[in-house]
Design an enzyme around this catalytic site. Structure first.
Site, PDB file in Angstrom:
ATOM      1  N   ILE A 133      90.173 -10.098  17.734  1.00 44.94           N
ATOM      2  CA  ILE A 133      91.219  -9.882  18.733  1.00 44.94           C
ATOM      3  C   ILE A 133      91.717  -8.458  18.561  1.00 44.94           C
ATOM      4  O   ILE A 133      91.625  -7.882  17.473  1.00 44.94           O
ATOM      5  CB  ILE A 133      92.362 -10.929  18.639  1.00 44.94           C
ATOM      6  CG1 ILE A 133      92.946 -11.020  17.229  1.00 44.94           C
ATOM      7  CG2 ILE A 133      91.887 -12.286  19.101  1.00 44.94           C
ATOM      8  CD1 ILE A 133      94.081 -12.022  17.095  1.00 44.94           C
ATOM      9  N   ASP A 134      92.204  -7.887  19.617  1.00 43.15           N
ATOM     10  CA  ASP A 134      92.629  -6.493  19.607  1.00 43.15           C
ATOM     11  C   ASP A 134      93.769  -6.240  18.629  1.00 43.15           C
ATOM     12  O   ASP A 134      94.538  -7.140  18.301  1.00 43.15           O
ATOM     13  CB  ASP A 134      93.073  -6.061  21.008  1.00 43.15           C
ATOM     14  CG  ASP A 134      91.917  -5.996  21.991  1.00 43.15           C
ATOM     15  OD1 ASP A 134      90.768  -5.847  21.537  1.00 43.15           O
ATOM     16  OD2 ASP A 134      92.172  -6.096  23.200  1.00 43.15           O
ATOM     17  N   LYS A 135      93.874  -4.990  18.225  1.00 43.79           N
ATOM     18  CA  LYS A 135      94.918  -4.556  17.300  1.00 43.79           C
ATOM     19  C   LYS A 135      96.309  -4.961  17.784  1.00 43.79           C
ATOM     20  O   LYS A 135      97.134  -5.433  17.011  1.00 43.79           O
ATOM     21  CB  LYS A 135      94.839  -3.034  17.129  1.00 43.79           C
ATOM     22  CG  LYS A 135      95.977  -2.429  16.349  1.00 43.79           C
ATOM     23  CD  LYS A 135      95.894  -0.915  16.342  1.00 43.79           C
ATOM     24  CE  LYS A 135      97.104  -0.324  15.669  1.00 43.79           C
ATOM     25  NZ  LYS A 135      97.087   1.139  15.694  1.00 43.79           N
ATOM     26  N   ASP A 136      96.572  -4.799  19.061  1.00 43.57           N
ATOM     27  CA  ASP A 136      97.914  -5.055  19.587  1.00 43.57           C
ATOM     28  C   ASP A 136      98.150  -6.510  19.971  1.00 43.57           C
ATOM     29  O   ASP A 136      99.166  -6.829  20.577  1.00 43.57           O
ATOM     30  CB  ASP A 136      98.183  -4.139  20.778  1.00 43.57           C
ATOM     31  CG  ASP A 136      98.244  -2.683  20.354  1.00 43.57           C
ATOM     32  OD1 ASP A 136      98.712  -2.411  19.232  1.00 43.57           O
ATOM     33  OD2 ASP A 136      97.818  -1.811  21.134  1.00 43.57           O
ATOM     34  N   THR A 137      97.207  -7.386  19.617  1.00 45.84           N
ATOM     35  CA  THR A 137      97.340  -8.810  19.916  1.00 45.84           C
ATOM     36  C   THR A 137      97.527  -9.585  18.619  1.00 45.84           C
ATOM     37  O   THR A 137      96.860  -9.311  17.632  1.00 45.84           O
ATOM     38  CB  THR A 137      96.069  -9.321  20.642  1.00 45.84           C
ATOM     39  OG1 THR A 137      95.882  -8.537  21.818  1.00 45.84           O
ATOM     40  CG2 THR A 137      96.187 -10.782  21.008  1.00 45.84           C
TER      41      THR A 137
END
Length: 165
Positions: A133-137
């Site tokens: 999952i993305d860094k900001d998620t």
């Protein structure tokens, strides 16, 4: 360091776009190379917003790739579930999942390696990572401790027997 020289055949809006349109370099990597002072326009240091005109010469110094390897680090990890085969972690927003250019350490993988042995299917940079999952998620991430678990989880995701939401 590899050197790339490109002569513009027509006017182009921005230097970073020109580089990405005329090489195998992505626009974001082109922007980084420009910011790092590794790009010249007609022999002078360039900035991203420079306009490229027909006949201009762009020179790019591309550094040799750096070999990454995830190393164990004592990083706090929110483990929701663990058994002999998998670890389920609650990844916080802002944490990178695995090492990459610009994030060589301080990642979830670095912390997991300190805690446990992981599957080696994805090599030394992404051990155990079946999905990301993305860094900001923020959210739950299932990580494989064994190769058998990794293969089974990958197959389940591919066949849509296990779903990511």
């Amino acid at each position: 360091m590899d050197e790339i020289k490109i002569i513009a055949c027509e006017d182009v809006a921005r230097l970073d776009k020109f580089i990405s349109d005329n090489s195998d370099i992505s626009r974001s990597y082109a922007a980084k190379l420009i910011d790092d002072g590794l790009v010249t326009l007609n022999g002078k240091n360039a900035v991203k917003k420079d306009k490229v005109k027909a006949g201009d010469e762009v020179s790019i110094s591309v550094p040799e790739p750096v070999e990454l390897e995830a190393k164990p680090q004592n990083i706090p990890i929110d483990i929701v579930y663990e058994d002999d085969d998998v670890i389920v972690v609650n990844k916080p927003q802002g944490m990178v999942v695995h090492p990459a250019a610009g994030n060589p350490d301080g990642t979830l993988v670095n912390g997991l390696l300190y805690h446990s042995k992981l599957s080696n299917i994805n090599g030394v940079v992404r051990p155990g990572i079946v999905h990301r999952i993305d860094k900001d998620t923020s959210g739950l991430l299932v990580v494989a401790k064994t190769n058998l678990a990794h293969e089974a989880l990958s197959a389940q995701l591919k066949e849509r027997k296990a779903m990511r939401k």
